[in-house]
Write an enzyme that holds these catalytic residues in place. Structure first.
Site, PDB file in Angstrom:
ATOM      1  N   SER A  34     -12.370  10.990  13.301  1.00  0.00           N
ATOM      2  CA  SER A  34     -13.614  11.768  13.239  1.00  0.00           C
ATOM      3  C   SER A  34     -14.287  11.949  14.615  1.00  0.00           C
ATOM      4  O   SER A  34     -14.860  13.014  14.866  1.00  0.00           O
ATOM      5  CB  SER A  34     -14.588  11.130  12.252  1.00  0.00           C
ATOM      6  N   LYS A  89     -17.965   3.497   0.946  1.00  0.00           N
ATOM      7  CA  LYS A  89     -18.444   4.742   0.328  1.00  0.00           C
ATOM      8  C   LYS A  89     -19.318   4.515  -0.908  1.00  0.00           C
ATOM      9  O   LYS A  89     -20.100   5.378  -1.282  1.00  0.00           O
ATOM     10  CB  LYS A  89     -17.260   5.645  -0.043  1.00  0.00           C
ATOM     11  N   GLY A 117      -2.849   9.086  -8.916  1.00  0.00           N
ATOM     12  CA  GLY A 117      -3.786   8.085  -8.405  1.00  0.00           C
ATOM     13  C   GLY A 117      -5.121   8.193  -9.107  1.00  0.00           C
ATOM     14  O   GLY A 117      -5.531   9.281  -9.556  1.00  0.00           O
ATOM     15  N   THR A 150      -1.769   1.853 -12.755  1.00  0.00           N
ATOM     16  CA  THR A 150      -2.521   1.081 -13.746  1.00  0.00           C
ATOM     17  C   THR A 150      -3.112   2.068 -14.746  1.00  0.00           C
ATOM     18  O   THR A 150      -4.056   2.794 -14.427  1.00  0.00           O
ATOM     19  CB  THR A 150      -3.652   0.291 -13.051  1.00  0.00           C
ATOM     20  N   GLY A 200      -3.123  16.957   4.178  1.00  0.00           N
ATOM     21  CA  GLY A 200      -4.299  16.087   4.279  1.00  0.00           C
ATOM     22  C   GLY A 200      -5.171  16.432   5.469  1.00  0.00           C
ATOM     23  O   GLY A 200      -6.397  16.315   5.406  1.00  0.00           O
TER      24      GLY A 200
HETATM   25  P1  ATR Z   1      -8.947   5.077  -2.533  1.00  0.00           P
HETATM   26  O1  ATR Z   1     -10.330   4.665  -2.848  1.00  0.00           O
HETATM   27  O2  ATR Z   1      -8.703   5.384  -1.101  1.00  0.00           O
HETATM   28  O3  ATR Z   1      -8.397   6.132  -3.430  1.00  0.00           O
HETATM   29  P2  ATR Z   1      -7.957   2.849  -4.055  1.00  0.00           P
HETATM   30  O4  ATR Z   1      -9.197   2.809  -4.848  1.00  0.00           O
HETATM   31  O5  ATR Z   1      -7.400   1.556  -3.584  1.00  0.00           O
HETATM   32  O6  ATR Z   1      -8.088   3.759  -2.754  1.00  0.00           O
HETATM   33  O7  ATR Z   1      -6.888   3.632  -4.920  1.00  0.00           O
HETATM   34  C1  ATR Z   1      -5.636   3.768  -4.507  1.00  0.00           C
HETATM   35  C2  ATR Z   1      -4.831   4.493  -5.587  1.00  0.00           C
HETATM   36  O8  ATR Z   1      -3.500   4.400  -5.165  1.00  0.00           O
HETATM   37  C3  ATR Z   1      -4.922   3.843  -6.957  1.00  0.00           C
HETATM   38  O9  ATR Z   1      -4.739   4.825  -7.931  1.00  0.00           O
HETATM   39  C4  ATR Z   1      -3.743   2.896  -6.923  1.00  0.00           C
HETATM   40  O10 ATR Z   1      -3.194   2.585  -8.171  1.00  0.00           O
HETATM   41  P3  ATR Z   1      -3.783   1.372  -9.075  1.00  0.00           P
HETATM   42  O11 ATR Z   1      -5.002   1.913  -9.750  1.00  0.00           O
HETATM   43  O12 ATR Z   1      -2.684   1.066  -9.987  1.00  0.00           O
HETATM   44  O13 ATR Z   1      -4.080   0.269  -8.124  1.00  0.00           O
HETATM   45  C5  ATR Z   1      -2.750   3.719  -6.150  1.00  0.00           C
HETATM   46  N1  ATR Z   1      -1.743   2.863  -5.523  1.00  0.00           N
HETATM   47  C6  ATR Z   1      -1.931   2.027  -4.498  1.00  0.00           C
HETATM   48  N2  ATR Z   1      -0.781   1.407  -4.199  1.00  0.00           N
HETATM   49  C7  ATR Z   1       0.147   1.860  -5.085  1.00  0.00           C
HETATM   50  C8  ATR Z   1       1.522   1.591  -5.300  1.00  0.00           C
HETATM   51  N3  ATR Z   1       2.194   0.740  -4.525  1.00  0.00           N
HETATM   52  N4  ATR Z   1       2.149   2.263  -6.287  1.00  0.00           N
HETATM   53  C9  ATR Z   1       1.495   3.129  -7.076  1.00  0.00           C
HETATM   54  N5  ATR Z   1       0.175   3.420  -6.913  1.00  0.00           N
HETATM   55  C10 ATR Z   1      -0.479   2.787  -5.936  1.00  0.00           C
END
Ligand code: ATR
Length: 481
Positions: free
Chosen positions: A237, A284, A344, A369, A454
């Site tokens: 930024s 945030k 996600g 999840t 992105g």
């Molecule tokens: P942000 O706020 O930047 O989106 P976050 O809240 O940590 O970051 O969310 C990351 C997303 O990436 C979540 O959907 C997470 O899945 P979970 O809800 O199951 O944790 C997903 N994510 C992170 N690592 C992952 C992995 N190794 N495989 C699949 N999904 C992943």
């Protein structure tokens, strides 16, 4: 004044380093302790080959330097070199008591910088320490290591507490100290040390300080903006906002603040009168309780990436929402987007889903999840499924958005949904901006899909923040990352 630290092994390398950075600096410090022993006799030749004032320093190991010899030898070498070369300043540690040596230095009209280092933290008696160092007429220098935002407040208040000490050097070391280096003028420091070699101290390069931050032009009227996060020093930024301010001739600076505690940061924002700031992971949501006003998008998404001072209140805005959707507007105009798959269900995904929802898009959330996908789906009236079942959604959407960290950093080689096949008719959007082309986008590209990057979202949300900060459109300049 920017001070280049010359800490190479040979005089030749130091001289080359000096001339490489000459355009950005006003003074240089030669660190004898970094030189190979046999180079010491050549130091006087350096003074003839540079054209700026020099500080002579031989830093002991305990103070973060490389000098391992005896104290007697150190003083002897410093004296010999002072005899031969032309130096404006010498840096001597606060505990060194050598009246004869000091008298010799003064006889040569060289000014003493009286230094104190703390690599563990910031002493609470900071102001009395500085006053004591200054009491003999020397220039006080304190290099301390802020570990919390409260430490930063202590450092930033030096100038108002000790305004009568005009010449002083104040440095915050380590990652949390980076903002005190960029804002060295606000701290009341007469100079800021810099180097192309970080040496784990949070040193910035002379070019970055001078060209990107224009740190030496900060004055009483400069508006301070910044980004808070943890980590934050990798944020791009500053490369969006600082050149933007410069292009519209707005006297402002945008600084990364490593923040461990949001509440303390709002206090710091009053101490140094910050006008607005970007918010990144993990703050945030943490900033929400401190906002006096917030936009509809902040309330919907439940997270805020931009905070600006409006009258006597902090106003929260979410430019991620529009930053995400703006690059898609041409496809909405041509009615190409009706159904979307979002991979996600984290914080980034919330902004994406609400932005799409408000455009009438039918959404399916796929997440590792499944409970998290379900909760978000209920809130936004979307469909959901486990990421495991991604193959079922091949060819069933016009837009696929990837919001997880799979594809960046240590997970650069990962594809979040290898079983999800592309027909080639889809628009595929990955929120990751580094690398530009993720494994996921690469696969979409091979299938002939339309790509959204992105970096487009990053730049777009940054430009919208710029408008909130300044009231002006972002100028048409090339952003260099
Ligand atoms: P942000 O706020 O930047 O989106 P976050 O809240 O940590 O970051 O969310 C990351 C997303 O990436 C979540 O959907 C997470 O899945 P979970 O809800 O199951 O944790 C997903 N994510 C992170 N690592 C992952 C992995 N190794 N495989 C699949 N999904 C992943």
């Amino acid at each position: 004044m920017l001070c280049l630290t010359l800490a190479k092994k040979t005089i030749e390398e130091d001289i080359a380093d000096f001339w490489k950075n000459r355009a950005y600096i006003g003074i240089a410090e030669i660190r004898l302790d970094a030189l190979d022993f046999k180079e010491l006799e050549k130091v006087s030749s350096l003074t003839n080959q540079v054209d700026l004032p020099l500080i002579l320093t031989c830093r002991r190991k305990a103070d973060g330097g490389f000098w391992m010899g005896t104290e007697k030898k150190r003083i002897q070498i410093l004296k010999q070199i002072l005899e031969l070369g032309d130096f404006s300043y010498i840096d001597i540690e606060s505990d060194v008591k050598r009246p004869e040596f000091e008298a010799f230095i003064k006889s040569k009209s060289i000014q003493i910088i009286r230094s104190f280092h703390d690599f563990e933290g910031v002493p609470l008696d900071l102001y009395s320490k500085i006053s004591k160092l200054a009491s003999k007429g020397d220039i006080p220098k304190i290099a301390v290591t802020p570990k919390t935002v409260y430490d930063l407040i202590l450092i930033f208040k030096v100038e108002s507490e000790l305004a009568s000490i005009k010449e002083k050097i104040i440095i915050g070391m380590g990652p949390m100290g980076v903002c005190t280096r960029i804002l060295y003028k606000k701290v009341g420091s007469m100079l800021c040390y810099c180097s192309d070699d970080d040496m784990n101290l949070g040193l910035l390069s002379p070019r970055i300080l001078s060209e990107l931050y224009r740190a030496d032009r900060v004055n009483a009227k400069t508006h301070i903006y910044g980004v808070i996060g943890n980590p934050v020093l990798q944020s791009v930024s500053p490369q969006i906002h600082n050149p933007g301010f410069h292009a519209i001739r707005f006297n402002a600076i945008y600084v990364p603040f490593l923040v461990d505690n949001v509440r303390a940061f709002f206090h710091l924002a009053e101490v140094i009168q910050i006008f607005g700031f970007s918010v990144t992971i993990p703050h945030k949501i943490d900033v929400l309780p401190y906002l006096g006003k917030s936009t509809r998008e902040v309330r919907l998404i439940g997270s805020c990436n931009t905070v600006v001072r409006k009258m006597n209140l902090w106003k929260g805005i979410n430019t991620d929402y529009y930053g995400f959707i703006n690059p898609l507007l041409p496809y909405f105009d041509s009615e190409q987007i009706h159904e979307a798959v979002v991979i996600g269900a984290g914080g980034a995904s919330r902004a994406v889903i609400w932005a799409l929802k408000n455009r009438g898009v039918k959404i399916t959330i796929l997440n590792r999840t499944v409970e998290k996908a379900k909760a978000l789906a209920l809130e936004t009236m979307s469909n959901y499924d486990s990421l495991e079942n991604a193959d079922k959604y091949s060819g069933r959407s016009d837009l696929i958005v990837q919001t997880t960290p799979l594809g960046m950093g240590e997970k650069v080689d990962f594809d979040p949904a290898p079983k999800l096949k592309f027909l080639g008719t889809e628009i595929v959007y990955d929120l990751i901006y580094k690398p530009h082309l993720t494994k996921f986008l690469e696969r979409a590209n091979d299938s002939g899909c339309t790509l959204c990057y992105g970096i487009d979202m990053l730049v777009e949300q940054g430009k919208l923040q710029f408008e909130e900060f300044t009231g002006y459109h972002y100028p048409s300049i090339n952003i260099v990352f």
